[in-house]
Design a protein around this motif. Structure first.
Motif, PDB file in Angstrom:
ATOM      1  N   GLU A   1       0.856  -1.181   0.000  1.00  0.00           N
ATOM      2  CA  GLU A   1       0.000   0.000   0.000  1.00  0.00           C
ATOM      3  C   GLU A   1       0.890   1.227   0.000  1.00  0.00           C
ATOM      4  O   GLU A   1       1.872   1.294   0.734  1.00  0.00           O
ATOM      5  CB  GLU A   1      -0.897   0.005   1.226  1.00  0.00           C
ATOM      6  CG  GLU A   1      -1.955   1.074   1.196  1.00  0.00           C
ATOM      7  CD  GLU A   1      -2.929   0.956   2.348  1.00  0.00           C
ATOM      8  OE1 GLU A   1      -3.280   2.008   2.918  1.00  0.00           O
ATOM      9  OE2 GLU A   1      -3.320  -0.172   2.672  1.00  0.00           O
ATOM     10  N   VAL A   2       0.559   2.209  -0.811  1.00  0.00           N
ATOM     11  CA  VAL A   2       1.338   3.433  -0.905  1.00  0.00           C
ATOM     12  C   VAL A   2       0.810   4.394   0.154  1.00  0.00           C
ATOM     13  O   VAL A   2      -0.378   4.706   0.199  1.00  0.00           O
ATOM     14  CB  VAL A   2       1.249   4.070  -2.306  1.00  0.00           C
ATOM     15  CG1 VAL A   2       1.984   5.386  -2.351  1.00  0.00           C
ATOM     16  CG2 VAL A   2       1.773   3.102  -3.351  1.00  0.00           C
ATOM     17  N   GLU A   3       1.724   4.878   0.992  1.00  0.00           N
ATOM     18  CA  GLU A   3       1.335   5.832   2.035  1.00  0.00           C
ATOM     19  C   GLU A   3       1.419   7.232   1.470  1.00  0.00           C
ATOM     20  O   GLU A   3       2.404   7.606   0.842  1.00  0.00           O
ATOM     21  CB  GLU A   3       2.261   5.705   3.248  1.00  0.00           C
ATOM     22  CG  GLU A   3       1.829   6.554   4.415  1.00  0.00           C
ATOM     23  CD  GLU A   3       2.705   6.302   5.632  1.00  0.00           C
ATOM     24  OE1 GLU A   3       2.969   7.266   6.337  1.00  0.00           O
ATOM     25  OE2 GLU A   3       3.130   5.163   5.832  1.00  0.00           O
ATOM     26  N   ARG A   4       0.387   8.022   1.711  1.00  0.00           N
ATOM     27  CA  ARG A   4       0.365   9.406   1.185  1.00  0.00           C
ATOM     28  C   ARG A   4       0.395  10.394   2.306  1.00  0.00           C
ATOM     29  O   ARG A   4      -0.045  10.259   3.342  1.00  0.00           O
ATOM     30  CB  ARG A   4      -0.880   9.636   0.353  1.00  0.00           C
ATOM     31  CG  ARG A   4      -0.844   8.765  -0.873  1.00  0.00           C
ATOM     32  CD  ARG A   4      -2.102   8.984  -1.667  1.00  0.00           C
ATOM     33  NE  ARG A   4      -2.067   8.055  -2.787  1.00  0.00           N
ATOM     34  CZ  ARG A   4      -2.566   8.311  -3.949  1.00  0.00           C
ATOM     35  NH1 ARG A   4      -3.144   9.448  -4.193  1.00  0.00           N
ATOM     36  NH2 ARG A   4      -2.513   7.445  -4.910  1.00  0.00           N
TER      37      ARG A   4
END
Length: 72
Positions: A69-72
């Motif tokens: 999951e890409v953390e923003r």
């Protein structure tokens, strides 16, 4: 995208709405799609102007499941 590929052709000038064909080439310098399609029960090579034609590939883009999951 792989060429040749089965496509659906939309062109307002020729009143085509989803006509099946086989995309053979895209000529950027000449500005046309080269498509083989059935016309009057025979296969013909047709050159469609890129600016006036929509080409939809019949094979959908595969969904890729991400294991992160890409953390923003």
């Amino acid at each position: 995208m792989e060429i040749p590929s089965k496509v659906s052709i939309f062109n307002k000038t020729l009143e085509m709405k989803g006509k099946p064909g086989m995309l053979i080439a895209v000529n950027d310098t000449g500005g046309y799609y080269e498509v083989v399609m059935e016309v009057q029960q025979r296969n013909h090579t047709v050159l469609f102007p890129i600016g006036e034609t929509v080409v939809i590939f019949n094979e959908a883009v595969p969904t890729i499941a991400a294991d992160f999951e890409v953390e923003r």
